[in-house]
Design an enzyme around this catalytic site. Structure first.
Site, short mmCIF file in Angstrom:
data_model
loop_
_atom_site.label_atom_id
_atom_site.label_comp_id
_atom_site.label_asym_id
_atom_site.label_seq_id
_atom_site.Cartn_x
_atom_site.Cartn_y
_atom_site.Cartn_z
N THR A 191 0.82 -1.21 0.00
CA THR A 191 0.00 0.00 0.00
C THR A 191 0.86 1.26 0.00
OG1 THR A 191 -1.72 -1.18 1.21
CG2 THR A 191 -1.83 1.23 1.24
N GLN A 209 1.49 -9.53 -6.44
CA GLN A 209 0.99 -10.89 -6.66
C GLN A 209 1.90 -11.70 -7.57
OE1 GLN A 209 -1.58 -12.37 -5.21
NE2 GLN A 209 -2.28 -10.56 -4.12
N CYS A 258 -9.64 -7.04 0.93
CA CYS A 258 -9.81 -5.67 1.42
C CYS A 258 -11.24 -5.19 1.20
CB CYS A 258 -8.87 -4.73 0.71
SG CYS A 258 -7.33 -5.48 0.24
C1 PLP Z 1 -1.80 -6.99 -1.10
C2 PLP Z 1 -1.62 -6.08 -2.23
C3 PLP Z 1 -1.33 -4.73 -2.03
C4 PLP Z 1 -1.24 -4.12 -0.65
O1 PLP Z 1 -0.12 -4.57 0.03
P1 PLP Z 1 0.01 -4.42 1.63
O2 PLP Z 1 1.37 -4.97 1.92
O3 PLP Z 1 -1.10 -5.21 2.22
O4 PLP Z 1 -0.07 -2.98 1.95
C5 PLP Z 1 -1.16 -3.94 -3.15
N1 PLP Z 1 -1.27 -4.46 -4.40
C6 PLP Z 1 -1.55 -5.74 -4.61
C7 PLP Z 1 -1.64 -6.25 -6.02
C8 PLP Z 1 -1.74 -6.61 -3.55
O5 PLP Z 1 -2.04 -7.88 -3.79
#
Ligand code: PLP
Length: 396
Positions: free
Chosen positions: A73, A189, A334
């Site tokens: 994030t 991912q 989320c």
């Molecule tokens: C999980 C995720 C995020 C957010 O990451 P955090 O470490 O939870 O802040 C952003 N982009 C993608 C594609 C995610 O899968």
């Protein structure tokens, strides 16, 4: 049977070796890397070693091109807000896809309020961007393009290096203010399964985090090609070249380096193993009537199975599976606490009622064939029971 965890796109389980490394680091490197004594110096050396390890995983970038953050994030926010605000005098136009993570879309909405203009690119029914649309959307005042490497909900993998080539061509033609359009990708991912070589990808910035690659949560990186201007989101001590102040999360960073190295060296083997299991799960679920796969049939993450099961409420199915010890997700973790259907599924063109029945199974390192067999054994009966009491009927 033990719990069956099929929610690896939401979070992954670090193995005991990694946990040991992280706690050993907390024990050994307690000094502040900014301190001038030996303990601080050792911590600083250790920190830079971790940076080197990650730079290698990214195909040999410069180690000072890696900024440590608190996760995906923050990296996405820093990429979008940081580039926009530092380069606003060159232009105020940004291009992203409609299916980006909220960590990208949120900052874009904020920037619109600050006077920036954002183009949200549509995707096809598989969640794939058309590179020609990028070509058409690029303008003289476009400062930033952000397209995710692989989608967290439907697993679709975007043609990142093709997009990079189009942006490179565009950059050759720009005349005003020496403006360059900067290309960012969110690779959270992708890290476990796809090549992270920055040169091959052709990106200027890249987001990674620990929680999706069997590392610690609350730690991430933003790769930023040297020369790119970025405005900090925070103010404090001068850590990370002043871009990201605050005492560095040494243990977290060490865990992330470890996790990325492991992912990098086991990528092909693990992708092949997990794809077999995903295929089996997909084929099995699709035998249930009125079901279909979301995302691209081939251009997808090997561990992602996102299937719409019509005439049921996804949340009800999730809770029934939970009772049987099977953990999955509807939409993204989320957003799934709200009952709004996923913006990603809607962007692929599914109607509202059908979007409600889309289920995400994301397999992981510990997933076994027995677990898949178990899911395929219990799922059809749950669906059948739920359909009997469901008021929803979708005709397709
Ligand atoms: C999980 C995720 C995020 C957010 O990451 P955090 O470490 O939870 O802040 C952003 N982009 C993608 C594609 C995610 O899968």
């Amino acid at each position: 049977m033990k719990d069956i965890y099929l929610d690896n796109a939401a979070s992954t389980k670090p193995d005991s070796k990694l946990i040991e490394r992280v706690s050993a680091c907390m024990d050994k490197h307690y000094g502040n890397p900014s301190a001038m004594h030996k303990s601080g110096y050792q911590a600083k050396m250790f920190l830079d070693e971790q940076r080197e390890r990650m730079a290698k995983v990214l195909g040999g970038v410069r180690f000072d091109e890696i900024i440590f953050t608190s996760g995906g994030t923050e990296s996405d926010n820093l990429a979008i807000l940081g580039v926009a605000r530092a380069n606003a005098k060159n232009g105020k136009h940004i291009i992203v896809s409609k299916i980006e993570h909220h960590a990208v879309l949120g900052p874009c909405h904020k920037l619109e309020k600050e006077g920036f203009e954002v183009t949200y690119l549509s995707v096809d029914k598989y969640g794939l961007i058309n590179v020609e649309d990028i070509k058409k959307a690029l303008r003289q005042d476009t400062i930033l393009v952000s397209v995710m490497y692989a989608n967290n909900e439907i697993g679709t993998v975007q043609p990142i290096s093709e997009i990079a080539k189009i942006i490179e061509e565009h950059n050759k033609k720009i005349k005003i203010n020496n403006l360059k359009t900067i290309f960012h990708t969110d690779a959270c991912q992708a890290a476990g399964y796809l090549d992270l070589d920055i040169k091959k990808l052709g990106v200027d910035m890249l987001t990674l985090n620990g929680s999706k690659v069997y590392g610690p949560k609350g730690v991430g990186i933003l790769y930023v090609k040297s020369g790119i201007k970025l405005e900090s989101l925070m103010y404090g001590g001068g850590q990370e070249n002043g871009i990201r102040p605050g005492t560095e999360n040494l243990a977290g960073v060490a865990g992330l380096a470890e996790a990325l190295e492991y992912a990098d060296s086991n990528r092909e083997k693990e992708s092949a193993r997990i794809k077999k299991l995903s295929d089996k799960l997909t084929e099995g679920i699709l035998k249930i009537p009125k079901t279909f796969l979301n995302g691209h049939p081939e251009k997808r993450l090997p561990n992602n199975v996102n299937i719409t099961i019509l005439d049921i409420e996804g949340e009800a199915l999730l809770l029934h599976l939970d009772e049987k010890g099977v953990f999955i997700s509807t939409g993204s973790a989320c957003t799934s606490r709200s009952l709004e259907p996923s913006h990603v599924i809607l962007a692929t063109g599914l109607p509202y009622e059908a979007a409600h029945g889309s289920m995400r199974f994301t397999l992981g390192r510990e997933t076994t064939e027995e677990e898949i067999d178990y899911v395929l054994e219990v799922l059809p009966k749950i669906v059948e029971d739920l359909r009997k009491i469901s008021p929803i009927r979708v005709n397709f």
